[in-house]
Design an enzyme around this catalytic site. Structure first.
Site, PDB file in Angstrom:
ATOM      1  CD  GLU A 129      -1.021  -7.524   4.676  1.00  7.95           C
ATOM      2  OE1 GLU A 129      -2.120  -7.282   4.148  1.00  7.95           O
ATOM      3  OE2 GLU A 129       0.037  -7.027   4.274  1.00  7.95           O
TER       4      GLU A 129
ATOM      5  CG  HIS B 126      -4.536   0.482   7.812  1.00 10.59           C
ATOM      6  ND1 HIS B 126      -3.827   0.168   8.947  1.00 10.59           N
ATOM      7  CD2 HIS B 126      -4.101  -0.376   6.849  1.00 10.59           C
ATOM      8  CE1 HIS B 126      -2.996  -0.831   8.671  1.00 10.59           C
ATOM      9  NE2 HIS B 126      -3.147  -1.192   7.405  1.00 10.59           N
TER      10      HIS B 126
ATOM     11  NE  ARG C 133      -6.399  -3.555   6.597  1.00 12.93           N
ATOM     12  CZ  ARG C 133      -5.867  -3.386   5.431  1.00 12.93           C
ATOM     13  NH1 ARG C 133      -6.475  -2.650   4.542  1.00 12.93           N
ATOM     14  NH2 ARG C 133      -4.712  -3.936   5.148  1.00 12.93           N
TER      15      ARG C 133
ATOM     16  CG  HIS D 143      -6.008   1.893   4.183  1.00 14.60           C
ATOM     17  ND1 HIS D 143      -4.739   2.386   3.934  1.00 14.60           N
ATOM     18  CD2 HIS D 143      -5.997   0.598   3.748  1.00 14.60           C
ATOM     19  CE1 HIS D 143      -3.999   1.432   3.384  1.00 14.60           C
ATOM     20  NE2 HIS D 143      -4.742   0.346   3.244  1.00 14.60           N
TER      21      HIS D 143
ATOM     22  NE  ARG E  15      -8.768  -2.925   0.590  1.00 21.88           N
ATOM     23  CZ  ARG E  15      -7.460  -2.916   0.843  1.00 21.88           C
ATOM     24  NH1 ARG E  15      -6.671  -3.828   0.312  1.00 21.88           N
ATOM     25  NH2 ARG E  15      -6.939  -2.002   1.614  1.00 21.88           N
TER      26      ARG E  15
HETATM   27  P1  FAD Z   1      -4.538   4.334  -7.988  1.00 19.71           P
HETATM   28  O1  FAD Z   1      -3.295   3.559  -7.845  1.00 19.71           O
HETATM   29  O2  FAD Z   1      -4.892   5.215  -6.847  1.00 19.71           O
HETATM   30  O3  FAD Z   1      -4.419   5.218  -9.304  1.00 19.71           O
HETATM   31  C1  FAD Z   1      -5.345   6.236  -9.559  1.00 19.71           C
HETATM   32  C2  FAD Z   1      -4.869   7.031 -10.755  1.00 19.71           C
HETATM   33  O4  FAD Z   1      -5.935   7.839 -11.238  1.00 19.71           O
HETATM   34  C3  FAD Z   1      -3.719   7.985 -10.494  1.00 19.71           C
HETATM   35  O5  FAD Z   1      -2.822   7.880 -11.558  1.00 19.71           O
HETATM   36  C4  FAD Z   1      -4.367   9.369 -10.519  1.00 19.71           C
HETATM   37  O6  FAD Z   1      -3.528  10.391 -10.959  1.00 19.71           O
HETATM   38  C5  FAD Z   1      -5.452   9.121 -11.544  1.00 19.71           C
HETATM   39  N1  FAD Z   1      -6.558  10.064 -11.459  1.00 19.71           N
HETATM   40  C6  FAD Z   1      -7.464  10.205 -10.463  1.00 19.71           C
HETATM   41  N2  FAD Z   1      -8.339  11.187 -10.761  1.00 19.71           N
HETATM   42  C7  FAD Z   1      -7.980  11.673 -11.972  1.00 19.71           C
HETATM   43  C8  FAD Z   1      -8.472  12.701 -12.804  1.00 19.71           C
HETATM   44  N3  FAD Z   1      -9.530  13.458 -12.463  1.00 19.71           N
HETATM   45  N4  FAD Z   1      -7.843  12.934 -13.973  1.00 19.71           N
HETATM   46  C9  FAD Z   1      -6.769  12.215 -14.342  1.00 19.71           C
HETATM   47  N5  FAD Z   1      -6.252  11.236 -13.596  1.00 19.71           N
HETATM   48  C10 FAD Z   1      -6.846  10.960 -12.416  1.00 19.71           C
HETATM   49  N6  FAD Z   1      -3.650  -2.661  -1.284  1.00 19.71           N
HETATM   50  C11 FAD Z   1      -3.163  -3.919  -1.293  1.00 19.71           C
HETATM   51  O7  FAD Z   1      -3.723  -4.799  -1.951  1.00 19.71           O
HETATM   52  N7  FAD Z   1      -2.025  -4.220  -0.598  1.00 19.71           N
HETATM   53  C12 FAD Z   1      -1.358  -3.299   0.142  1.00 19.71           C
HETATM   54  O8  FAD Z   1      -0.332  -3.600   0.734  1.00 19.71           O
HETATM   55  C13 FAD Z   1      -1.868  -1.983   0.185  1.00 19.71           C
HETATM   56  N8  FAD Z   1      -1.243  -1.035   0.928  1.00 19.71           N
HETATM   57  C14 FAD Z   1      -1.694   0.258   0.860  1.00 19.71           C
HETATM   58  C15 FAD Z   1      -0.993   1.247   1.533  1.00 19.71           C
HETATM   59  C16 FAD Z   1      -1.386   2.567   1.422  1.00 19.71           C
HETATM   60  C17 FAD Z   1      -0.627   3.640   2.173  1.00 19.71           C
HETATM   61  C18 FAD Z   1      -2.497   2.903   0.623  1.00 19.71           C
HETATM   62  C19 FAD Z   1      -2.933   4.330   0.469  1.00 19.71           C
HETATM   63  C20 FAD Z   1      -3.211   1.920  -0.039  1.00 19.71           C
HETATM   64  C21 FAD Z   1      -2.820   0.592   0.082  1.00 19.71           C
HETATM   65  N9  FAD Z   1      -3.505  -0.423  -0.583  1.00 19.71           N
HETATM   66  C22 FAD Z   1      -3.021  -1.694  -0.572  1.00 19.71           C
HETATM   67  C23 FAD Z   1      -4.632  -0.110  -1.461  1.00 19.71           C
HETATM   68  C24 FAD Z   1      -4.134  -0.096  -2.910  1.00 19.71           C
HETATM   69  O9  FAD Z   1      -2.865   0.501  -2.959  1.00 19.71           O
HETATM   70  C25 FAD Z   1      -5.064   0.676  -3.822  1.00 19.71           C
HETATM   71  O10 FAD Z   1      -6.387   0.329  -3.586  1.00 19.71           O
HETATM   72  C26 FAD Z   1      -4.734   0.382  -5.277  1.00 19.71           C
HETATM   73  O11 FAD Z   1      -3.380   0.624  -5.508  1.00 19.71           O
HETATM   74  C27 FAD Z   1      -5.598   1.238  -6.182  1.00 19.71           C
HETATM   75  O12 FAD Z   1      -5.128   1.120  -7.498  1.00 19.71           O
HETATM   76  P2  FAD Z   1      -5.891   1.855  -8.665  1.00 19.71           P
HETATM   77  O13 FAD Z   1      -5.130   1.575  -9.895  1.00 19.71           O
HETATM   78  O14 FAD Z   1      -7.313   1.528  -8.616  1.00 19.71           O
HETATM   79  O15 FAD Z   1      -5.790   3.423  -8.283  1.00 19.71           O
HETATM   80  C1  SIN Z   2      -1.016  -2.675   4.825  1.00 20.55           C
HETATM   81  O1  SIN Z   2       0.132  -2.856   4.437  1.00 20.55           O
HETATM   82  O2  SIN Z   2      -1.380  -2.745   5.998  1.00 20.55           O
HETATM   83  C2  SIN Z   2      -2.050  -2.313   3.820  1.00 20.55           C
HETATM   84  C3  SIN Z   2      -2.548  -3.523   3.184  1.00 20.55           C
HETATM   85  C4  SIN Z   2      -3.818  -3.235   2.449  1.00 20.55           C
HETATM   86  O3  SIN Z   2      -4.345  -2.134   2.480  1.00 20.55           O
HETATM   87  O4  SIN Z   2      -4.323  -4.170   1.829  1.00 20.55           O
END
Ligand code: FAD
Ligand code: SIN
Length: 533
Positions: free
Chosen positions: A116, A244, A292, A353, A388
Site C-alpha cells: 500500500e 483517504h 496518503r 478516514h 499515518r
Molecule cells: P473502533 O474499531 O472504531 O472501535 C470503537 C468502539 O468504541 C466501538 O465498539 C464503539 O461502539 C465504541 N464506542 C465509541 N464511543 C462510545 C461510547 N460513547 N460509549 C460506548 N462505546 C463507545 N486500518 C488498518 O490498519 N488497515 C486497514 O485496512 C484499514 N482500513 C480501514 C477501512 C475503513 C473503511 C475504515 C473506516 C478504517 C480503516 N482502517 C484501517 C482504520 C482502522 O480500521 C481503525 O483505525 C481501527 O480499527 C480502530 O480500532 P479501535 O479499536 O481503536 O476503534
Molecule cells: C485501505 O484499505 O485503503 C485502508 C487502509 C488503512 O486505512 O490503513
C-alpha cells in the site's frame, strides 16, 4: 451502581485485544466491555486493506517498516514508539492468527502480502477486502470464551468519573486527576447508570463523523476524546486528520462513504483525471502509491483545477479473476451502482478516514489521568506523527491492547474502588421537544468542518470555523443542561468538542506538515508548540 475491576469502553480491535489479554492473564478479574451499538459495529469491522507487519524476512526487515512509518509521519513520530510497535507487530499478528483470524495465502502456503501507499515492501496481511470484519469476528469469538468478560451492548459512555464528581475543582494542569469509572447511558431504557471501576480503558475509536464525507461508520463520533478533554486530560495532534484519497464518489451523499482500498492501487490501479489523463507524476515519484496526504492533496488540487467533482481510478487493465478474488466487496459495490470496474473507470474522491491525534498516551497506554488507559484510534501514541502509514492502525490497536493489559496486570491489585461517587443527577431537565435542533446542529457542524477545516486550510477559514463552532457550542451546552439525555445529544456535544480540538490545533500549528496543510504557512517550519487549553 455497577462495578468491575476493569471497564473497557469500545469493542474494536483495541478494546477486544485488551480484554482478551487481561482475561488470559487473570481469570479472577471482572472485566466489563461496553459498546454503544452492536458489539461488532466499529471502525475495525470496516477495515479493508489489511494489517502491516514484517513477515517475510527474506524480502523485508523491521528497519524498513520503521523507516517507512517515520517517513510518512513527517518528523513528528516518536521513534521509540515506532520501534516498539513495529518490533512487537509480528507477535501480535501471530496471536490474531492463533485466535482464529484467517489471512489470505498463495496456494495455501505463504501469506499473500500486499503493498500500500508509502510502504517500500510487500507486508500487508489481509483477508480479501474484508480484513477488519475477519479480525473482529475472530476477536469476538475469542473473547466470548472467557466467563470473566461481560460484554454490554447499547451502553453509551457519557462522562469519566473523577474528583470533579466529588465536588473538587479540577484543572488541566493538575497532575493528580484520578478516574473511578464512567457514567453510562443504558440505551434500552435511557437511564444513566454509574459504573465504578478500578481501571478504565478508552478504546472508543476515531471521530470521522465530524465531516460530511467520511469512511467511518456513524458510531465514530470521537466520544472518548471528548470525554477525556472534558475530564481535563491531555489530548494532542488533533490537526492531523487523515483523508483517504479514494472513497467511491456517490452524489447521493451516502454515510459512511464506501472505501476503495489503497490495496487496489497496490494491485496496479492508476489514478487519472476525469478526462483520463494520469496526473500523479506532477506530485510524487511514487505516483499513485505515494503516502496518503500527498495523494489526497494531489486529487484535491486536480479537482479544483478542473472543477470536476471526482477523479478516476483505472482498473481496466487488471487481471479480471484475480481482481474479483482479491476485492469481492469493492467489485460488487461498484456493480451495485452500475459501474463494472474492469470495464469502466471508478469515480473516486477523498474522504475523511482516520484521526491521527487524540488522547496522549505513553508506551504502556497510560494517559495523563491516573487509572485511565487508552488504546487504538482514539489515542495519540506517537506512532503516526503527522500522517499515518497505511495499515498501521490495526497493528497499533493490537500492540497497545496487549501493552495496556500488561500494565494493568502489574498495578490493579493496589487500586481500591471509589464508592463515594454520587449517582447521576437529572434534576431540572425535561424531555427534548424538538429533535430537529440536534440533527440540524450536526449538519451545521459537518458543513463547518468540511468547508473550512478540510484538506487545505487557511487562517481565514479556521477563524470562520472557530466563530461558528463557538455558537454551536453555546447553544448545545444550554440544551444539554436543560434536556434529558439522548445518545444524539451526547454525540452532538462530543462532535462539537472534536471539531473544536481539530480547529484549535490547526490554528496553533503555524506551518504545513504531513496531513496539515495551510496556504498561510505552506512550508515545514520550526514550530513552537502551544498547549491545548
Ligand atoms: P473502533 O474499531 O472504531 O472501535 C470503537 C468502539 O468504541 C466501538 O465498539 C464503539 O461502539 C465504541 N464506542 C465509541 N464511543 C462510545 C461510547 N460513547 N460509549 C460506548 N462505546 C463507545 N486500518 C488498518 O490498519 N488497515 C486497514 O485496512 C484499514 N482500513 C480501514 C477501512 C475503513 C473503511 C475504515 C473506516 C478504517 C480503516 N482502517 C484501517 C482504520 C482502522 O480500521 C481503525 O483505525 C481501527 O480499527 C480502530 O480500532 P479501535 O479499536 O481503536 O476503534
Ligand atoms: C485501505 O484499505 O485503503 C485502508 C487502509 C488503512 O486505512 O490503513
Amino acid at each position: 451502581m455497577y462495578n468491575s475491576d476493569v471497564l473497557i469502553i469500545g469493542s474494536g480491535i483495541a478494546g477486544l485485544s485488551t480484554a482478551i489479554h487481561l482475561a488470559q492473564q487473570n481469570s479472577k478479574l471482572s472485566i466489563s466491555l461496553i459498546s454503544k451499538s452492536y458489539k461488532e459495529e466499529c471502525n475495525t469491522k470496516y477495515a479493508q486493506g489489511g494489517i502491516a507487519a514484517v513477515w517475510d524476512l527474506n524480502e523485508d526487515d523491521l528497519n524498513k517498516h520503521i523507516a517507512d512509518t517515520l517517513d510518512a509521519g513527517a518528523d513528528l513520530c516518536d521513534e521509540k514508539i515506532v520501534r516498539i510497535v513495529i518490533e512487537e507487530g509480528p507477535s501480535r499478528v501471530q496471536e490474531l492468527i492463533n485466535w482464529g483470524t484467517r489471512f489470505d495465502k498463495i496456494n495455501n502456503l505463504n501469506y499473500d502480502l500486499a503493498k500500500e501507499g508509502g510502504h517500500s515492501e510487500r507486508r500487508i496481511l489481509h483477508y480479501r477486502d474484508l480484513t477488519g470484519a475477519e479480525i473482529e469476528r475472530a476477536l469476538l469469538e475469542k473473547v466470548s470464551s472467557f466467563p470473566n468478560v461481560k460484554i454490554l451492548e447499547h451502553y453509551f459512555a457519557i462522562d469519566l468519573l473523577t474528583q470533579h464528581h466529588m465536588g473538587y475543582n479540577i484543572t488541566r494542569i493538575m497532575k493528580n486527576i484520578e478516574c473511578y469509572g464512567c457514567y453510562l447511558l443504558n440505551l434500552q431504557n435511557l437511564q444513566v447508570e454509574t459504573h465504578l471501576a478500578k481501571i478504565t480503558v478508552l478504546a472508543t475509536g476515531g471521530s470521522g463523523q465530524i465531516y460530511k464525507a467520511t469512511t467511518n461508520p456513524i458510531v465514530a463520533t470521537g466520544d472518548g476524546i471528548a470525554m477525556m478533554y472534558r475530564a481535563k486530560g491531555h489530548v494532542e495532534n488533533m490537526e492531523f486528520v487523515q483523508f483517504h484519497p479514494t472513497s467511491l464518489y456517490n452524489p447521493s451523499g451516502e454515510n459512511p462513504c464506501f472505501l476503495i482500498s489503497e490495496a487496489v492501487r497496490g494491485f496496479g490501479a492508476i489514478l487519472k483525471t476525469k478526462k483520463g489523463e494520469e496526473f500523479m507524476h506532477k506530485y510524487d515519484a511514487r505516483l499513485s502509491l505515494a503516502p496518503r496526504d500527498i495523494v489526497a492533496r494531489a486529487i484535491d488540487s486536480e479537482m479544483k483545477l478542473s472543477g470536476d467533482e471526482f477523479v478516476h481510478l483505472d482498473c481496466r487493465h487488471l487481471e479480471k479473476n484475480s481482481f474479483i478474488d482479491h476485492f469481492p466487496t469493492i467489485y460488487n459495490k461498484c456493480l451495485s451502482i452500475g459501474i463494472n470496474p474492469l470495464e469502466q473507470y471508478i469515480p473516486v474522491v477523498p474522504a475523511q478516514h482516520y484521526m491521527c491525534g487524540g488522547i496522549q498516551i505513553d508506551e504502556m497506554g497510560r494517559t495523563s489521568i491516573k487509572n485511565l488507559f487508552a488504546a487504538g484510534e482514539c489515542t495519540s501514541s506517537g506512532l503516526h506523527g503527522a500522517n499515518r502509514l497505511a495499515s498501521n492502525s490495526l497493528l497499533e490497536g493490537a500492540v497497545f491492547g496487549y501493552r495496556v493489559a500488561q500494565d494493568i496486570g502489574k498495578t490493579i491489585d493496589n487500586i481500591q474502588l471509589n464508592t463515594i461517587i454520587p449517582e447521576w443527577d437529572a434534576h431540572g431537565t425535561n424531555d427534548p421537544k424538538e429533535m430537529v435542533l440536534i440533527t440540524q446542529s450536526i449538519k451545521e457542524l459537518k458543513d463547518i468542518m468540511s468547508y473550512y477545516v478540510g484538506i487545505v486550510r487557511s487562517n481565514v477559514r479556521l477563524k470562520r470555523a472557530m466563530d461558528r463552532l463557538h455558537l454551536l457550542y453555546t447553544e448545545t451546552e444550554s440544551l444539554y443542561h436543560t434536556t434529558t439525555l439522548s445518545p444524539q445529544l451526547c454525540e452532538l456535544r462530543n462532535l462539537i468538542t472534536n471539531g473544536y480540538l481539530v480547529t484549535r490545533s490547526a490554528e496553533m500549528r503555524r506551518e504545513s506538515r504531513g496531513l496539515h496543510f495551510t496556504t498561510d504557512f505552506p512550508a515545514k517550519n520550526i514550530f513552537l508548540q502551544d498547549t491545548l487549553l
